[in-house]
Write a protein that holds these residues in place. Structure first.
Motif, PDB file in Angstrom:
ATOM      1  N   LEU A   1       0.811  -1.219   0.000  1.00 41.37           N
ATOM      2  CA  LEU A   1       0.000   0.000   0.000  1.00 41.37           C
ATOM      3  C   LEU A   1       0.844   1.268   0.000  1.00 41.37           C
ATOM      4  O   LEU A   1       0.321   2.371   0.194  1.00 41.37           O
ATOM      5  CB  LEU A   1      -0.926  -0.004   1.224  1.00 41.37           C
ATOM      6  N   ASP A   2       2.141   1.132  -0.219  1.00 47.54           N
ATOM      7  CA  ASP A   2       3.023   2.301  -0.240  1.00 47.54           C
ATOM      8  C   ASP A   2       2.565   3.269  -1.328  1.00 47.54           C
ATOM      9  O   ASP A   2       2.429   2.903  -2.503  1.00 47.54           O
ATOM     10  CB  ASP A   2       4.466   1.859  -0.488  1.00 47.54           C
ATOM     11  N   ARG A   3       2.311   4.506  -0.937  1.00 45.17           N
ATOM     12  CA  ARG A   3       1.883   5.589  -1.834  1.00 45.17           C
ATOM     13  C   ARG A   3       0.579   5.261  -2.565  1.00 45.17           C
ATOM     14  O   ARG A   3       0.336   5.740  -3.668  1.00 45.17           O
ATOM     15  CB  ARG A   3       3.007   5.948  -2.812  1.00 45.17           C
ATOM     16  N   ALA A   4      -0.258   4.463  -1.913  1.00 45.69           N
ATOM     17  CA  ALA A   4      -1.525   4.055  -2.524  1.00 45.69           C
ATOM     18  C   ALA A   4      -2.716   4.815  -1.965  1.00 45.69           C
ATOM     19  O   ALA A   4      -3.860   4.401  -2.173  1.00 45.69           O
ATOM     20  CB  ALA A   4      -1.734   2.554  -2.339  1.00 45.69           C
ATOM     21  N   GLY A   5      -2.485   5.916  -1.260  1.00 45.11           N
ATOM     22  CA  GLY A   5      -3.622   6.673  -0.755  1.00 45.11           C
ATOM     23  C   GLY A   5      -3.220   7.817   0.141  1.00 45.11           C
ATOM     24  O   GLY A   5      -2.049   7.947   0.538  1.00 45.11           O
ATOM     25  N   ALA A   6      -4.184   8.662   0.468  1.00 46.58           N
ATOM     26  CA  ALA A   6      -3.976   9.812   1.353  1.00 46.58           C
ATOM     27  C   ALA A   6      -5.280  10.108   2.077  1.00 46.58           C
ATOM     28  O   ALA A   6      -6.345   9.604   1.704  1.00 46.58           O
ATOM     29  CB  ALA A   6      -3.516  11.034   0.546  1.00 46.58           C
ATOM     30  N   THR A   7      -5.196  10.933   3.125  1.00 46.71           N
ATOM     31  CA  THR A   7      -6.362  11.257   3.951  1.00 46.71           C
ATOM     32  C   THR A   7      -6.522  12.768   4.033  1.00 46.71           C
ATOM     33  O   THR A   7      -5.527  13.488   4.230  1.00 46.71           O
ATOM     34  CB  THR A   7      -6.206  10.650   5.352  1.00 46.71           C
ATOM     35  N   VAL A   8      -7.766  13.228   3.871  1.00 45.15           N
ATOM     36  CA  VAL A   8      -8.046  14.665   3.771  1.00 45.15           C
ATOM     37  C   VAL A   8      -8.976  15.099   4.911  1.00 45.15           C
ATOM     38  O   VAL A   8     -10.019  14.476   5.137  1.00 45.15           O
ATOM     39  CB  VAL A   8      -8.698  14.998   2.413  1.00 45.15           C
ATOM     40  N   PHE A   9      -8.593  16.173   5.594  1.00 39.16           N
ATOM     41  CA  PHE A   9      -9.407  16.782   6.649  1.00 39.16           C
ATOM     42  C   PHE A   9      -9.603  18.259   6.331  1.00 39.16           C
ATOM     43  O   PHE A   9      -8.691  18.917   5.820  1.00 39.16           O
ATOM     44  CB  PHE A   9      -8.714  16.682   8.014  1.00 39.16           C
ATOM     45  N   ARG A  10     -10.770  18.803   6.715  1.00 34.61           N
ATOM     46  CA  ARG A  10     -11.003  20.242   6.603  1.00 34.61           C
ATOM     47  C   ARG A  10     -10.815  20.890   7.969  1.00 34.61           C
ATOM     48  O   ARG A  10     -11.271  20.369   8.996  1.00 34.61           O
ATOM     49  CB  ARG A  10     -12.413  20.528   6.099  1.00 34.61           C
ATOM     50  N   ILE A  11     -10.146  22.036   7.998  1.00 35.69           N
ATOM     51  CA  ILE A  11      -9.964  22.800   9.231  1.00 35.69           C
ATOM     52  C   ILE A  11     -11.263  23.532   9.558  1.00 35.69           C
ATOM     53  O   ILE A  11     -11.806  24.253   8.718  1.00 35.69           O
ATOM     54  CB  ILE A  11      -8.811  23.805   9.095  1.00 35.69           C
TER      55      ILE A  11
ATOM     56  N   ARG B   1      -0.134  30.790   7.005  1.00 32.49           N
ATOM     57  CA  ARG B   1      -1.031  30.640   8.155  1.00 32.49           C
ATOM     58  C   ARG B   1      -2.254  29.810   7.786  1.00 32.49           C
ATOM     59  O   ARG B   1      -2.981  30.155   6.842  1.00 32.49           O
ATOM     60  CB  ARG B   1      -1.471  32.009   8.643  1.00 32.49           C
ATOM     61  N   PRO B   2      -2.523  28.715   8.484  1.00 30.47           N
ATOM     62  CA  PRO B   2      -3.745  27.940   8.241  1.00 30.47           C
ATOM     63  C   PRO B   2      -4.983  28.739   8.623  1.00 30.47           C
ATOM     64  O   PRO B   2      -4.976  29.503   9.591  1.00 30.47           O
ATOM     65  CB  PRO B   2      -3.572  26.718   9.142  1.00 30.47           C
ATOM     66  N   ARG B   3      -6.072  28.517   7.863  1.00 30.54           N
ATOM     67  CA  ARG B   3      -7.309  29.224   8.134  1.00 30.54           C
ATOM     68  C   ARG B   3      -8.487  28.248   8.067  1.00 30.54           C
ATOM     69  O   ARG B   3      -8.396  27.177   7.474  1.00 30.54           O
ATOM     70  CB  ARG B   3      -7.512  30.362   7.131  1.00 30.54           C
ATOM     71  N   ILE B   4      -9.602  28.654   8.684  1.00 28.91           N
ATOM     72  CA  ILE B   4     -10.811  27.841   8.631  1.00 28.91           C
ATOM     73  C   ILE B   4     -11.214  27.626   7.172  1.00 28.91           C
ATOM     74  O   ILE B   4     -11.216  28.569   6.374  1.00 28.91           O
ATOM     75  CB  ILE B   4     -11.950  28.521   9.420  1.00 28.91           C
ATOM     76  N   GLY B   5     -11.551  26.382   6.854  1.00 27.57           N
ATOM     77  CA  GLY B   5     -11.932  26.031   5.487  1.00 27.57           C
ATOM     78  C   GLY B   5     -10.799  25.449   4.682  1.00 27.57           C
ATOM     79  O   GLY B   5     -11.039  24.822   3.642  1.00 27.57           O
ATOM     80  N   ASP B   6      -9.549  25.652   5.125  1.00 28.53           N
ATOM     81  CA  ASP B   6      -8.421  25.036   4.433  1.00 28.53           C
ATOM     82  C   ASP B   6      -8.467  23.514   4.593  1.00 28.53           C
ATOM     83  O   ASP B   6      -9.081  22.980   5.532  1.00 28.53           O
ATOM     84  CB  ASP B   6      -7.095  25.554   4.990  1.00 28.53           C
ATOM     85  N   LEU B   7      -7.795  22.826   3.698  1.00 25.40           N
ATOM     86  CA  LEU B   7      -7.717  21.368   3.744  1.00 25.40           C
ATOM     87  C   LEU B   7      -6.325  20.926   4.162  1.00 25.40           C
ATOM     88  O   LEU B   7      -5.319  21.522   3.748  1.00 25.40           O
ATOM     89  CB  LEU B   7      -8.047  20.767   2.380  1.00 25.40           C
ATOM     90  N   LEU B   8      -6.275  19.899   4.994  1.00 28.50           N
ATOM     91  CA  LEU B   8      -5.025  19.236   5.356  1.00 28.50           C
ATOM     92  C   LEU B   8      -5.034  17.852   4.731  1.00 28.50           C
ATOM     93  O   LEU B   8      -5.988  17.086   4.910  1.00 28.50           O
ATOM     94  CB  LEU B   8      -4.892  19.107   6.872  1.00 28.50           C
ATOM     95  N   VAL B   9      -3.982  17.529   4.012  1.00 29.93           N
ATOM     96  CA  VAL B   9      -3.858  16.227   3.363  1.00 29.93           C
ATOM     97  C   VAL B   9      -2.685  15.483   3.990  1.00 29.93           C
ATOM     98  O   VAL B   9      -1.536  15.935   3.909  1.00 29.93           O
ATOM     99  CB  VAL B   9      -3.637  16.372   1.843  1.00 29.93           C
ATOM    100  N   TYR B  10      -2.980  14.359   4.620  1.00 29.97           N
ATOM    101  CA  TYR B  10      -1.940  13.496   5.169  1.00 29.97           C
ATOM    102  C   TYR B  10      -1.547  12.495   4.092  1.00 29.97           C
ATOM    103  O   TYR B  10      -2.382  11.706   3.633  1.00 29.97           O
ATOM    104  CB  TYR B  10      -2.436  12.766   6.417  1.00 29.97           C
ATOM    105  N   PRO B  11      -0.274  12.501   3.673  1.00 27.82           N
ATOM    106  CA  PRO B  11       0.128  11.655   2.545  1.00 27.82           C
ATOM    107  C   PRO B  11       0.416  10.219   2.968  1.00 27.82           C
ATOM    108  O   PRO B  11       0.740   9.933   4.118  1.00 27.82           O
ATOM    109  CB  PRO B  11       1.410  12.344   2.052  1.00 27.82           C
ATOM    110  N   ASN B  12       0.259   9.311   2.012  1.00 30.14           N
ATOM    111  CA  ASN B  12       0.686   7.914   2.143  1.00 30.14           C
ATOM    112  C   ASN B  12       0.095   7.231   3.379  1.00 30.14           C
ATOM    113  O   ASN B  12       0.796   6.576   4.154  1.00 30.14           O
ATOM    114  CB  ASN B  12       2.220   7.823   2.169  1.00 30.14           C
ATOM    115  N   THR B  13      -1.216   7.329   3.534  1.00 30.06           N
ATOM    116  CA  THR B  13      -1.870   6.785   4.718  1.00 30.06           C
ATOM    117  C   THR B  13      -2.559   5.440   4.489  1.00 30.06           C
ATOM    118  O   THR B  13      -3.194   4.911   5.410  1.00 30.06           O
ATOM    119  CB  THR B  13      -2.930   7.769   5.249  1.00 30.06           C
ATOM    120  N   ALA B  14      -2.454   4.865   3.287  1.00 29.98           N
ATOM    121  CA  ALA B  14      -3.229   3.650   2.997  1.00 29.98           C
ATOM    122  C   ALA B  14      -2.824   2.475   3.889  1.00 29.98           C
ATOM    123  O   ALA B  14      -3.655   1.650   4.259  1.00 29.98           O
ATOM    124  CB  ALA B  14      -3.087   3.263   1.530  1.00 29.98           C
TER     125      ALA B  14
END
Length: 458
Positions: free
Chosen positions: A322-332, A406-419
């Motif tokens: 699963l190396d580099r087979a996915g990512a995870t996205v969160f909204r601030i 500076r991070p702001r409300i509504g921005d997205l955080l993407v955590y890489p390689n989480t599969a």
């Protein structure tokens, strides 16, 4: 918020990944975030196919007869089982639910291996009916399997005997040498009701040489088992092929620089509890290194020993496929200023990232994506990341990650390689928050296209 530019903020950038970068650059994640209204995971099937092909190539290069099983526990998505069915790969399962799931997505019964301790009779019976290979963990389990095979099944029980690693004598899994000898005797006595195909083990950690040593020992056991009339034609080394998320310099620099001042609330971690985010031999290269090494007490490589002995090598990688087979996205959805850093709150819970299991955290740097047309001024903006729950300890990232703006409300955080293990090993609908959906993203000549996992194209 005053930020001291002289402060050294440790970073851990991931290795370049053009496929993930292309998805992020396409604008698709913004659309999906709007559609789902919460965190989600993206899955990249091409990466899985590439990793599986690399594992098979390593076996072929060494001239070793072998078979690759995907360790299903690493990620519950149906996609990976579908890819195994397409490519004729196996699946490692440890429950009746996982076994049925694999069968339901097209994997042949004889391409399943059933692992895990103290398997119940229902699971054993299901495995027997479909011709799955069963890794027997204990003598009482073997007795149950033999009894089940003798009373009402039409196939012999295909089994491996699981070895207790001598270097990890306190493991709760496997049998020591005296138990293995007893188990072989019982297999001989059972006659045609069983087909003892070899031995298996699983080692904690990611070192190559101990795996080579134990595999060599099990080849010797195969020869002894054959002398007793048993088939004993294969050895399973389990998983433990490392994934290298970052380069060596970044990893060692991070370990040297990080301390409790770099974490929210002065949190501290033992470096030995961190996953080894860099490995000099990872994935298929770790398999190559394992095959090229000389097992203790043998004057030839493991590959040569396997070939000369007519023993096949089975492996059950999960994370490595699963190396580099996915990512995870969160909204601030919330931003607080603290003394010299920010505290971000995202939609969802930290249980969507599973290193909390190990009193650790997922260390690769998340990416920050703005959904605002006016991009904030650049600089150094350290921030820790918490979940939208009522627990002090529900943190995705205790570390103060130094963002370039500076991070702001509504921005997205993407955590890489989480599969690999991060997406669902520890997930929970705490607070009645929905579990993040999994989205299969496929490359096309124009822009990526997507579908939900478990809804395959017709």
């Amino acid at each position: 918020m005053a930020v001291n530019p002289a402060t050294a903020w440790p970073t851990l950038p991931v290795r370049p990944d053009p496929a993930t970068d292309a998805v992020l650059a396409s604008g698709l994640i913004e659309e999906l975030s709007y559609a789902f209204g919460g965190p989600f995971h993206i899955l990249l099937p091409d990466a899985f196919d590439t990793n599986l092909g690399a594992m098979r190539a390593a076996l072929d290069e060494a001239g070793v007869d072998g078979f690759v099983y995907y360790a299903k526990k690493a990620n519950k998505a149906a996609l990976w089982v579908e890819r195994c069915a397409v490519h004729g790969a196996g699946v490692d399962v440890a429950s009746a639910g996982e076994l049925r799931e694999a069968l339901g997505h097209g994997v042949r019964g004889e391409h399943l291996v059933v692992t895990g301790p103290a398997k119940g009779r229902d699971l054993l019976l299901l495995a027997l009916r479909h011709g799955a290979l069963i890794a027997v963990d204990a003598l009482d389990e073997l007795d149950t399997l033999i009894t089940t095979a003798l009373t009402g099944t039409v196939r012999p029980a295909r089994l491996l005997l699981r070895c207790l690693p001598p270097t990890q004598p306190h493991s709760r899994f496997g049998m020591h040498d005296a138990e293995l000898s007893t188990a072989m005797a019982r297999c001989v006595q059972a006659g045609d009701a069983v087909r003892m195909e070899g031995f298996s083990f699983h080692l904690s950690g990611y070192a190559v040489q101990p795996r080579t040593d134990l595999a060599g020992h099990l080849v010797d056991l195969c020869l002894k088992a054959r002398a007793r009339g048993l088939k004993a034609g294969c050895v399973s080394i389990g998983g433990g092929l490392a994934v290298s998320y970052t380069d060596a310099d970044s990893w060692h620099t991070f370990l040297d620089e990080q301390n409790s001042n770099h974490y929210h609330a002065g949190k501290s971690f033992r470096t030995g509890d961190f996953y080894p985010y860099h490995s000099p031999a990872a994935g298929a290269d770790a398999l190559r290194a394992l095959l090229a090494a000389h097992p203790e007490g043998h004057g030839r490589s493991l590959a040569t020993l396997l070939k000369d002995s007519g023993v096949a090598l089975l492996l059950e990688p999960g994370r490595a496929l699963l190396d580099r087979a996915g990512a995870t996205v969160f909204r601030i959805q919330g931003v607080k200023d603290r003394d010299g850093y920010q505290l971000l709150t995202v939609e969802g819970t930290s249980l969507s990232l599973s290193e909390q299991w190990f009193n650790s955290e997922y260390l690769p740097d998340p990416y920050l994506f703005s959904q605002s047309a006016d991009t904030p001024a650049s600089g150094t903006w350290p921030a820790s990341i918490g979940a939208a729950t009522c627990l002090e300890t529900d943190m995705l990232t205790w570390r103060k990650v130094p963002f370039r703006r500076r991070p702001r409300i509504g921005d997205l955080l993407v955590y890489p390689n989480t599969a690999g293990y991060q997406m669902d090993s520890n997930e929970s609908p705490f607070h009645d928050l929905p579990l993040p959906p999994k989205v299969v993203v496929e490359s096309t000549s124009r822009r990526p296209r997507w579908r939900l996992d478990r809804h395959p194209p017709s």
